[in-house]
Design a protein around this motif. Structure first.
Motif, short mmCIF file in Angstrom:
data_model
loop_
_atom_site.label_atom_id
_atom_site.label_comp_id
_atom_site.label_asym_id
_atom_site.label_seq_id
_atom_site.Cartn_x
_atom_site.Cartn_y
_atom_site.Cartn_z
N THR A 184 51.34 67.69 50.88
CA THR A 184 50.74 66.35 50.90
C THR A 184 49.23 66.38 50.75
N TYR A 185 48.56 67.38 51.40
CA TYR A 185 47.10 67.47 51.27
C TYR A 185 46.70 67.65 49.81
N GLY A 186 47.47 68.45 49.06
CA GLY A 186 47.17 68.68 47.66
C GLY A 186 47.35 67.42 46.82
N ILE A 187 48.41 66.68 47.10
CA ILE A 187 48.63 65.40 46.40
C ILE A 187 47.49 64.43 46.70
N HIS A 188 47.11 64.37 47.97
CA HIS A 188 46.00 63.49 48.37
C HIS A 188 44.72 63.88 47.63
N MET A 189 44.44 65.18 47.55
CA MET A 189 43.22 65.64 46.88
C MET A 189 43.24 65.24 45.40
N LEU A 190 44.38 65.39 44.75
CA LEU A 190 44.51 65.03 43.33
C LEU A 190 44.29 63.53 43.13
N VAL A 191 44.97 62.72 43.96
CA VAL A 191 44.86 61.26 43.82
C VAL A 191 43.43 60.80 44.11
N MET A 192 42.81 61.35 45.15
CA MET A 192 41.46 60.92 45.49
C MET A 192 40.44 61.42 44.47
N ALA A 193 40.70 62.57 43.86
CA ALA A 193 39.83 63.05 42.78
C ALA A 193 39.92 62.08 41.60
N ALA A 194 41.12 61.57 41.37
CA ALA A 194 41.30 60.57 40.30
C ALA A 194 40.54 59.29 40.64
N LYS A 195 40.71 58.80 41.86
CA LYS A 195 40.06 57.55 42.28
C LYS A 195 38.54 57.68 42.27
N ALA A 196 38.04 58.88 42.62
CA ALA A 196 36.59 59.09 42.66
C ALA A 196 35.98 59.13 41.27
N ASN A 197 36.86 59.21 40.25
CA ASN A 197 36.37 59.32 38.88
C ASN A 197 37.02 58.29 37.95
N GLY A 198 37.31 57.12 38.52
CA GLY A 198 37.78 55.99 37.73
C GLY A 198 39.27 55.92 37.49
N GLY A 199 40.05 56.83 38.11
CA GLY A 199 41.50 56.82 37.92
C GLY A 199 42.25 56.25 39.11
N SER A 200 43.53 56.54 39.16
CA SER A 200 44.39 56.02 40.23
C SER A 200 45.72 56.77 40.19
N GLU A 201 46.67 56.33 41.05
CA GLU A 201 48.00 56.94 41.03
C GLU A 201 48.68 56.76 39.68
N THR A 202 48.38 55.68 38.99
CA THR A 202 49.00 55.41 37.69
C THR A 202 48.12 55.84 36.51
N ASN A 203 46.94 56.38 36.84
CA ASN A 203 46.04 56.94 35.83
C ASN A 203 45.46 58.22 36.40
N ILE A 204 46.27 59.27 36.39
CA ILE A 204 45.95 60.49 37.12
C ILE A 204 45.09 61.46 36.33
N GLU A 205 44.89 61.22 35.03
CA GLU A 205 44.18 62.18 34.17
C GLU A 205 42.79 62.54 34.69
N PRO A 206 41.97 61.56 35.17
CA PRO A 206 40.65 61.93 35.73
C PRO A 206 40.78 62.88 36.92
N GLN A 343 57.43 58.98 41.57
CA GLN A 343 58.00 58.93 40.23
C GLN A 343 57.43 60.03 39.34
N LYS A 344 56.21 60.46 39.64
CA LYS A 344 55.53 61.45 38.80
C LYS A 344 55.33 62.81 39.48
N ARG A 345 55.71 62.88 40.76
CA ARG A 345 55.34 64.07 41.54
C ARG A 345 55.87 65.37 40.94
N TRP A 348 53.75 66.21 37.95
CA TRP A 348 52.41 66.66 38.33
C TRP A 348 52.45 68.09 38.88
N THR A 349 53.46 68.37 39.70
CA THR A 349 53.58 69.69 40.31
C THR A 349 53.75 70.76 39.23
N GLU A 350 54.61 70.50 38.28
CA GLU A 350 54.83 71.46 37.19
C GLU A 350 53.54 71.67 36.38
#
Length: 360
Positions: A184-206, A343-345, A348-350
């Motif tokens: 979960t910590y890793g998922i949180h880090m990924l999502v928050m890295a996205a949010k910190a750079n203009g993304g979100s759960e549905t726009n994870i590329e950033p 839905q994407k986990r 993303w993991t792979e």
């Protein structure tokens, strides 16, 4: 003589009938008591949670409701697997699951809605801990933020980290152990890295772009969700980690500090849910209400550093420095959209395994 014999026989017959009736009555009474003797089955966390539950929480519930509680220990993933296996014939009444796996269990149709007439404490719970359909509820709030070794930062004359993006700072090359996306910590880090750079759960590329930068500083990616040994052995100077774990390590005297980044920190919620078609559904609803009570919420906060979800809990002293507490702090937390994440986990993991973590 004949009449005496008949009388004696008649008396014996009466005694036999009375004895049989008494025996039958006693047997019926015993069966009835047996049927009313309920055992509530919980599937919940091990470790410190199990210790606290068995020491104080469960005994008080058993005494108040005149029941027995059976405790099945397992991780959130283990519990969801059990619920799936028992879906046709549930054996578990109440399930304690982290919010991510709990969202999966909900989507699989394994959990029942809470009855607000029984779970009256639900009215006192912060919105962030509630499910929109009242299927389960968060009972303890911690958060995933940034942790750093204060002593090493001071020795290197580094400023304290304040942003998720700071983990990508080149000065940390070879000095970080980061959480794997498998926890979960890793998922949180990924999502928050996205949010910190203009993304979100549905726009994870950033998030992936920033994670690749962070990975250049990483010695390894930890899959256990416990980076304490890496801190203790000096293998990491900072990481993304849970508040309760950070404060547990800090209590041992280690110079670790916890930071809620300026972009925000996600709530990591421990949830409690009634299992769909539970053997003792009404009793299960009562147990959830009990867990949300001010008394039990205070117990979890003081012993496990779980921030209380019940707005009416009053705490004071040093504990306030170690937990998420009060409307002001709770309102700053980010609630992860687990429906979108789940839905994407797997995808993303792979991807993270192939593009980022494999080199470590």
């Amino acid at each position: 003589m004949k009449s005496k014999t008949l009388l004696f026989g008649f008396i014996c017959l009466i005694l036999v009938v009375m004895s049989a009736c008494g025996s039958k009555t006693g047997s019926t009474s015993k069966d009835t008591n047996s049927k009313s003797d309920k055992t509530l089955v919980l599937a919940a966390y091990g470790g410190s949670y199990e210790k606290k539950m068995k020491e104080t929480v469960i005994p008080k519930f058993e005494k108040e409701f005149g029941v027995k509680v059976q405790y099945i220990t397992g991780s959130s993933v283990d519990t969801v697997s059990k619920l799936q296996a028992q879906k046709a014939n549930p054996q578990i009444d109440v399930a304690f699951i982290d919010d991510g796996p709990q969202a999966q269990a909900k989507s699989f149709g394994l959990l029942a809605p809470l009855d607000e007439k029984i779970v009256t404490n639900l009215a006192n719970v912060y919105d962030i801990a509630k499910d929109k359909d009242h299927i389960g509820v968060g009972f303890g709030i911690i958060t995933t933020g940034l942790a750093y070794n204060k002593k090493l930062f001071e020795e290197n004359k580094w400023e304290p980290i304040t942003s998720w993006n700071d983990l990508a700072d080149p000065k940390f090359k070879g000095k970080l152990v980061l959480p794997s996306i498998s926890n979960t910590y890793g998922i949180h880090m990924l999502v928050m890295a996205a949010k910190a750079n203009g993304g979100s759960e549905t726009n994870i590329e950033p998030g992936f772009e920033k994670l690749k930068e962070m990975a250049k500083n990483a010695v390894t990616f930890d899959k256990t969700a416990d980076v304490s040994n890496y801190f203790l052995q000096g293998q990491t100077v900072a990481s993304a980690w849970g508040s309760s774990r950070v404060f547990t390590l800090k209590e041992s005297g280690f110079p670790i500090e916890f930071v809620i980044p300026k972009e925000g920190a996600p709530a990591l919620m421990s949830t409690v849910s009634v299992v769909k078609n539970a053997p003792h559904e009404e009793l299960a609803q009562k147990f959830v209400n009990y867990v949300l009570s001010e008394e039990v919420q205070s117990e979890f906060a003081k012993s496990l550093f779980d921030g209380p979800v019940n707005k009416n809990v009053k705490l004071e002293g040093d504990i306030l420095e170690k937990i998420i507490y009060g409307q002001e702090q709770v309102s700053k937390l980010v609630k992860i959209d687990w429906e979108s994440v789940n839905q994407k986990r797997a995808e993303w993991t792979e991807r993270a395994n192939k593009e980022i973590e494999v080199a470590h």
